[in-house]
Design an enzyme around this catalytic site. Sequence first.
Site, short mmCIF file in Angstrom:
data_model
loop_
_atom_site.label_atom_id
_atom_site.label_comp_id
_atom_site.label_asym_id
_atom_site.label_seq_id
_atom_site.Cartn_x
_atom_site.Cartn_y
_atom_site.Cartn_z
N ASP A 249 2.59 3.03 7.98
CA ASP A 249 1.39 2.21 7.75
C ASP A 249 1.69 0.89 7.04
O ASP A 249 1.57 0.78 5.82
CB ASP A 249 0.33 2.99 6.97
CG ASP A 249 -1.05 2.31 7.08
OD1 ASP A 249 -1.09 1.14 7.51
OD2 ASP A 249 -2.06 2.96 6.75
N LYS B 43 2.06 4.65 -1.12
CA LYS B 43 1.42 5.82 -1.74
C LYS B 43 1.86 7.06 -0.98
O LYS B 43 2.35 6.94 0.16
CB LYS B 43 -0.11 5.67 -1.73
CG LYS B 43 -0.69 5.46 -0.33
CD LYS B 43 -2.19 5.20 -0.39
CE LYS B 43 -2.73 4.89 1.01
NZ LYS B 43 -4.17 4.61 0.98
N ASP C 61 0.84 -1.21 0.00
CA ASP C 61 0.00 0.00 0.00
C ASP C 61 0.88 1.25 0.00
O ASP C 61 0.63 2.20 0.74
CB ASP C 61 -0.94 0.00 1.21
CG ASP C 61 -2.11 0.97 1.05
OD1 ASP C 61 -2.44 1.31 -0.11
OD2 ASP C 61 -2.68 1.40 2.05
N THR D 193 -4.64 0.50 -2.79
CA THR D 193 -5.42 1.72 -3.04
C THR D 193 -5.60 1.84 -4.55
O THR D 193 -4.62 1.76 -5.29
CB THR D 193 -4.66 2.95 -2.47
OG1 THR D 193 -4.50 2.75 -1.06
CG2 THR D 193 -5.43 4.23 -2.72
N ASN E 72 1.28 7.64 2.74
CA ASN E 72 2.03 6.81 3.67
C ASN E 72 3.51 7.17 3.73
O ASN E 72 4.31 6.44 4.31
CB ASN E 72 1.87 5.33 3.31
CG ASN E 72 0.47 4.82 3.60
OD1 ASN E 72 -0.25 5.39 4.41
ND2 ASN E 72 0.07 3.75 2.94
#
Length: 290
Positions: free
Chosen positions: A128, A109, A107, A147, A112
């Site tokens: 995260d 991105k 994840d 995401t 984060n």
Amino acid sequence: SGVNKVTGEEVAIKIIDRKEMQEDDEVALRTEVEILSGIDHPNVVKMYEVFDEPDYLYIVLELMSGGELFDRIVEKESYSEKEAADTISPIVDAIRYCHENGIIHRDLKPENLLYETKEEGAVIKISDFGLARFLPNDNFATTACGTPGYVAPEIISGKGYGAPVDIWSIGITLYILLWGFPPFYNEDNAELFEEIKKGDFEFPSPYWDDISDMAKDLISKILVVKPSERLDIEGIMAHPWITGEDTPRTELAEVKEKIKKYNAARKLKKATLSIMAANRFKNVLKHLTK
């Protein structure tokens, strides 16, 4: 946040209500704690301690008070390709470290990617690890997660995937850092996923005319649909755009303005969407991978 009574150091405390948790949530949480407890890299948020209570789990983390990546770019007095390269480079190194230790983030991105402090030369770190998993070499994961705008085509296809999913996310982030908008964009997730699976993206003129061929070369080698043909971590770290003194230092004022607009729209969207969006994302993925 909280304070260490012995050292006086400020920390962040993540509080998880276990009463509402499903069994798979509990497993995911335990995996996150296990992963964080074993990671030691200057560009990954540190976990200090875990307090395991019957009703609540308290995870004590390093306090990241410097804000998100996009917020910082918007505030910068000057912003160039060189600045973007220097920003992404430590993140690439942190992902290299994770992959070497059999961990995929899943994840990655800009939301984060956080700065340690508000100071000018503050360290950027990956946070995260809620979707992270241990995935030793030659193993494949199959869970549809991530995401929408950053998710790799192989996750959507449901064929099993590995570490290259994080490399794809680095490519998406890099594209946004240089244009202020993602390469794949559609309000309809099903249509967005079809675009990602095809992997057709462009460097639209005139916006990309001022961006160097080196930068476009790197992005083109990362955003490749077949994971086996995608540039690997070592390839990214050795690429002249990342390492080179020739990486342009020309001011990218227009990009900064675009990032500001994209960031504001993203935050508004985030505020108006609830967990329903995540469920809808999973449902669309299930439909596409059948």
